[in-house]
Design an enzyme around this catalytic site. Sequence first.
Site, PDB file in Angstrom:
ATOM      1  N   ALA A  66       0.852  -1.188   0.000  1.00  0.00           N
ATOM      2  CA  ALA A  66       0.000   0.000   0.000  1.00  0.00           C
ATOM      3  C   ALA A  66       0.887   1.237   0.000  1.00  0.00           C
ATOM      4  O   ALA A  66       2.074   1.179   0.307  1.00  0.00           O
ATOM      5  CB  ALA A  66      -0.909   0.003   1.219  1.00  0.00           C
ATOM      6  N   GLY A 112      -0.278  -5.160   0.869  1.00  0.00           N
ATOM      7  CA  GLY A 112      -1.525  -5.135   0.113  1.00  0.00           C
ATOM      8  C   GLY A 112      -1.437  -5.861  -1.217  1.00  0.00           C
ATOM      9  O   GLY A 112      -2.433  -6.347  -1.741  1.00  0.00           O
ATOM     10  N   GLU A 115      -1.961  -9.428  -0.378  1.00  0.00           N
ATOM     11  CA  GLU A 115      -3.367  -9.541   0.014  1.00  0.00           C
ATOM     12  C   GLU A 115      -4.278  -9.517  -1.212  1.00  0.00           C
ATOM     13  O   GLU A 115      -5.284 -10.229  -1.270  1.00  0.00           O
ATOM     14  CB  GLU A 115      -3.718  -8.427   0.998  1.00  0.00           C
ATOM     15  CG  GLU A 115      -3.073  -8.647   2.358  1.00  0.00           C
ATOM     16  CD  GLU A 115      -3.206  -7.463   3.293  1.00  0.00           C
ATOM     17  OE1 GLU A 115      -3.677  -7.662   4.427  1.00  0.00           O
ATOM     18  OE2 GLU A 115      -2.836  -6.341   2.896  1.00  0.00           O
ATOM     19  N   GLU A 135       4.052  -5.831   7.377  1.00  0.00           N
ATOM     20  CA  GLU A 135       3.399  -4.749   8.109  1.00  0.00           C
ATOM     21  C   GLU A 135       3.889  -4.574   9.541  1.00  0.00           C
ATOM     22  O   GLU A 135       3.954  -3.447  10.052  1.00  0.00           O
ATOM     23  CB  GLU A 135       1.871  -4.960   8.105  1.00  0.00           C
ATOM     24  CG  GLU A 135       1.193  -4.630   6.788  1.00  0.00           C
ATOM     25  CD  GLU A 135       1.166  -5.799   5.812  1.00  0.00           C
ATOM     26  OE1 GLU A 135       0.428  -5.731   4.826  1.00  0.00           O
ATOM     27  OE2 GLU A 135       1.898  -6.792   6.052  1.00  0.00           O
TER      28      GLU A 135
END
Length: 258
Positions: A66, A112, A115, A135
């Site tokens: 992200a 992300g 994910e 993360e």
Amino acid sequence: MSYNNLLVEKTGKTTVITINRPSQLNALNKETIEELNKALTEANTDQGVRAVILTGSGEKAFVAGADIKEFAHFDVTQGKELSAKGHELLFNYVENMTKPVIAAVNGFALGGGLELAMSSHIRIASDNAKMGLPEVSLGVIPGYGGTQRLAQLVGRGKAMEMVATAGMISAEEAKSWGLVNHVVPQAELLDLAHKIAGKITANSGTAIASAIRSINANYEEGVNGYTVEVEEFGKCFGTPDFKEGTTAFIEKRKAAFN
């Protein structure tokens, strides 16, 4: 529809969506997530589309996470909203699409990015791909389904290790763990994605949509997947595809699904 951060191309019954932010290693910012929702919605509602391929531009990254700059200053409430909105617009949306989504992981798939790949129905990777959920090295946890889907795919122990160490694994390790289905040289990645998509698009779209709902039901809290399977199986009998498929079998010809 034109996009600032995506390239969208329809080839036959397959839509290819390429995340195109190479200078940012295709990181997911708010605008890109919103554009992905629009492009995926268009593909999912297009009767001429039977499969979707998701990939990243360039040779370095699928999606390298992200865009941290967008949320580094967020408070608790904003953090919750960020996660919830991401689930709604993209990650849960992809998982529940009625058209199978193939993630062609062409490089780094971190945070992300991993994910997004995990929310897709099928994952393939180039041999240079690296995957991880880093993360916790930023003082946060995976917030777009990573703690849930990773454990579902590779098991609790391996998921705990990947998340807690913030480490990356190679494409071959990902394959051995069941995180991706196939690993090929990067030059062959999209060819393989199209080959898989071609096999999908030759089959019944309505039956595949039912299969997706049935398989996903196994992972929904409070839902009996077997009951959903019975319901979806029964619904298939009322579709034109069922009539065409069974008639073609009896007539010893190839089915021609609309």
